[in-house]
Design a protein around this motif. Structure first.
Motif, PDB file in Angstrom:
ATOM      1  N   ASN A 122     -44.968 -29.916  -4.539  1.00 14.81           N
ATOM      2  CA  ASN A 122     -44.703 -30.154  -2.704  1.00 14.81           C
ATOM      3  C   ASN A 122     -45.258 -31.350  -2.363  1.00 14.81           C
ATOM      4  O   ASN A 122     -46.867 -30.790  -2.040  1.00 14.81           O
ATOM      5  N   TYR A 165     -42.688 -21.639  -1.942  1.00 15.60           N
ATOM      6  CA  TYR A 165     -42.014 -22.356  -1.284  1.00 15.60           C
ATOM      7  C   TYR A 165     -41.995 -22.904   0.104  1.00 15.60           C
ATOM      8  O   TYR A 165     -42.140 -23.867   0.638  1.00 15.60           O
ATOM      9  N   GLU A 424     -35.503 -26.234 -12.028  1.00 15.44           N
ATOM     10  CA  GLU A 424     -36.872 -25.609 -11.687  1.00 15.44           C
ATOM     11  C   GLU A 424     -38.512 -25.437 -11.918  1.00 15.44           C
ATOM     12  O   GLU A 424     -39.756 -25.640 -11.197  1.00 15.44           O
ATOM     13  N   TYR A 438     -37.404 -25.572   2.085  1.00 18.96           N
ATOM     14  CA  TYR A 438     -36.245 -24.233   1.816  1.00 18.96           C
ATOM     15  C   TYR A 438     -36.056 -23.547   2.847  1.00 18.96           C
ATOM     16  O   TYR A 438     -36.222 -22.798   4.134  1.00 18.96           O
ATOM     17  N   THR A 508     -32.001 -26.135  -0.256  1.00 22.22           N
ATOM     18  CA  THR A 508     -32.498 -26.374  -1.008  1.00 22.22           C
ATOM     19  C   THR A 508     -32.561 -27.769   0.214  1.00 22.22           C
ATOM     20  O   THR A 508     -31.554 -27.927  -1.382  1.00 22.22           O
ATOM     21  N   PHE A 545     -38.673 -16.594  -1.612  1.00 22.22           N
ATOM     22  CA  PHE A 545     -37.504 -18.353  -0.934  1.00 22.22           C
ATOM     23  C   PHE A 545     -37.841 -18.072   0.568  1.00 22.22           C
ATOM     24  O   PHE A 545     -37.180 -18.531   1.773  1.00 22.22           O
TER      25      PHE A 545
END
Length: 644
Positions: A122, A165, A424, A438, A508, A545
């Protein structure tokens, strides 16, 4: 200073001096603001929280709270850093050598293993550069690390798979240290007792291969859908697997957890421990809230579950539903919402799991669509019959059946999980060049809730496509099918509270151009505001998440519901000094002194913003202030590859 042993003493005085200066600055500014006179206009009373350490004679004559104190104290702070910041490097070098002396692998900035460890998929965390990376190989290593970290006041961030995330497993602060467990990846399968023991650094690929290589068809370990997800993080947050509807959540299958506590004690807690004992309460807390809150988990023992299928085969599939070229966009077709509402409100048999993702990808020309991933603990004929019974849209039912195949469970673990979660899987690697944020929600499947949720997502996707034409951006809404045996335990039976969930849904938003961040955060912030009231108790979210922008004053309620107070009490038993403190983690009960400063810094703007837009570039800009590179040409090539 006469010898190296003086360094901690001098640094301690330096830290106290800085704290005192900062406190006095805040008091002065507040006083002047209250008097309405602005900078330099206050009338001081001579009080000062500053210490007067003998090691700093040049600061003995401190100015009082009168005109100019702000400028004077800011100058002193600068001089403080200039004089003593080299001691920090010296002290850190001593710490690194201590770890190396104990045989613990340590990697510093510029070393290949360091760069490999801190690489992140990320790009929001692209400038994360911890002081160094520790990669313990044994529980004894972890004990030594905790002991030294407490002595030296090191801020540790625990990393298993590195796929949080919200960046919870990424050492975001430059003064922090990454505790990377990747070398602790041993596995031991015991089919006689139907258990598997594994190190906390394992990914699900490590665990599943023990079943695959032994050709143990008909058996599964209740693990994650993506093979590259870390085992520990998945389980300690709860664990939603492809067959969890028929065998329970991941935490429902844990038998033992071995952990290094804040006191460096190596302790094994079990599902057979009395719930009223200290150990039993810790096991309870680790099952749903164990990520970085109570210690460092180093090993786990999990039950190997036998599926109901008689021949060792399962059915799995993947189908992407988009409109044909001569049809309107799928999301705008007349019967689309009614089809999806029927799908989500159906009480599916527990042996079938169907995850679904609403796709609005502006990088593709296929329009909006829905991806379905199917898992069935049984044979193909029974699967087809179940689909025909519950899916009312003839063409959708036909395609889901055609795109689902029976196969040995070991082949499913080896091949299909990778293929089904190909998107993913790609995102899990540092070569992925995108930014992503997220947010998660927890829903029942009652018609009133589902109809509002699907309408909102449909409308958001259509608006997203209209707002950002030509941009390389994506909006997804993923529904993880829950319920079944996951809902049998009561909310208070483990730290995981949201047992009545039928769907864990997460949004997302992904983009490739850094200039899009403000618009992407604004879009997600608005979507969250509309959907949050529909989540259980108007707040529910799933820690696996995680939403990095979720305010700290609500995250404990969002992740752990009514279990949060008991979690705080368990925290006070096992980590009373708050050494393992993390953003969005379990806090100590009110009134308990918070002595520790180990695991993370106190929450700052990154975790407290109410307006998501306020976070735009906040993390990267802060990290850039201390970012350093040893390969300028290489970094320039990387920036060019990113189009920057």
């Amino acid at each position: 200073m006469s010898k190296l042993s003086d360094v901690p003493v001098v640094l301690d005085n330096w830290i106290h001096l800085k704290v005192g200066l900062a406190q006095r600055l805040l008091l002065t500014i507040n006083k002047l603001q209250l008097e309405g006179k602005g900078k330099g206009k206050g009338k001081g009373n001579g009080d000062s929280p500053l210490p007067s350490p003998a090691l700093f004679p040049e600061f003995e004559n401190k100015p009082t709270m009168t005109e100019g104190i702000i400028d004077n104290d800011m100058t002193l702070l600068y001089k403080c850093d200039t004089l003593f910041s080299p001691l920090l490097d010296l002290d850190m070098n001593i710490t690194v050598q201590t770890f190396k002396r104990d045989g613990i692998p340590v990697f510093e900035r510029g070393e290949e293993e360091y760069e490999r460890s801190v690489a992140t998929p990320n790009l929001l965390f692209r400038f994360a550069r911890p002081q160094f990376v520790l990669q313990p190989e044994t529980p004894a290593h972890v004990q030594a690390i905790i002991q030294e970290a407490r002595a030296q006041n090191l801020a540790l961030t625990i990393k298993c798979g590195g796929h949080s995330y919200a960046g919870h497993s990424t050492a975001l602060e430059p003064e922090g240290v990454s505790l990377d467990l990747r070398r602790m990846n041993h596995t031991e399968l015991n089919m006689a007792s139907k258990t598997i023991t594994f190190g906390a650094g394992c990914q699900w690929g490590h665990v599943n291969k023990t079943l695959i290589n032994g050709r143990h068809d008909g058996f599964v370990v209740n693990g994650g859908r993506c093979p590259f997800v870390g085992v520990s993080g998945f389980l300690l947050g709860g664990g939603l697997g492809p067959f969890s509807r028929s065998i329970g959540m991941g935490i429902d299958n844990i038998k033992e957890i071995t952990i290094v506590t804040a006191d460096s004690e190596l302790l094994t807690v079990k599902n057979t421990d009395s719930r009223s004992s200290k150990e039993g309460r810790l096991f309870w807390a680790l099952c749903g809230a164990g990520g970085g809150n109570f210690g460092v988990v180093v090993e786990m023992k999990l039950e190997v579950s036998q599926l109901q299928t008689l021949d060792g085969k399962v059915v799995s599939g993947r189908y992407q539903w988009f409109a044909n070229k001569d049809e309107p966009d799928l999301f705008e077709q007349e019967n689309f919402l009614s089809t999806m509402n029927t799908f989500y409100t159906t009480d599916w048999p527990e042996r079938i799991t169907i995850d679904s993702t609403w796709i609005c990808d502006l990088r593709q020309n296929s329009g909006n669509g829905v991806r379905f991933l199917t898992y069935f603990d049984g044979g193909k004929a029974e699967f087809d019959s179940t689909i025909d019974q519950y899916i009312t849209h003839p063409e959708l039912a036909k395609q889901i059946k055609r795109r689902s195949l029976p196969e040995q469970s070991t082949r499913f673990l080896h091949e299909t999980l990778v293929a089904q979660w190909s998107e993913e899987t790609v995102k899990a690697f540092p070569t992925n060049k995108s930014y992503s944020i997220y947010s998660s929600f927890v829903f029942r499947n009652d018609p009133r809730t589902i109809e509002q949720v699907t309408t909102l997502i449909r409308d958001k996707a259509i608006a997203f496509r209209k707002a950002f034409p030509g941009e390389r951006v994506e909006f997804l809404a993923t529904f993880i099918h829950s319920g079944g045996k996951m809902s049998i335990p009561k909310p208070a039976d483990s730290a995981f509270f949201w047992r009545e969930a039928t769907y864990h849904m997460y949004l997302t938003v992904e983009w490739e151009d850094k200039w899009m961040e403000r618009d992407m955060r604004a879009f997600l912030g608005e979507a969250k505001g509309d959907l949050r009231p529909l989540s259980l108790q108007g707040s529910a979210a799933y820690i696996n998440f995680a939403d990095g922008a979720l305010p700290d004053n609500v995250c404990e309620q969002a992740y752990w519901g009514d279990n949060r107070e008991e979690l705080r009490r368990v925290k006070a038993i096992w980590d009373k000094d708050n050494f393992f403190k993390s953003k969005q983690g379990v806090s100590l009960p009110p009134g308990v002194p918070k002595k520790g400063s180990g695991h993370r810094n106190e929450p700052d703007k990154w975790g407290e913003a109410v307006n998501d837009e306020d976070l735009t570039d906040s993390l990267a800009s802060r990290q850039w202030e201390v970012y350093e590179t040893k390969d300028i040409s290489g970094n320039l090539r990387e920036l060019a590859d990113l189009g920057l």
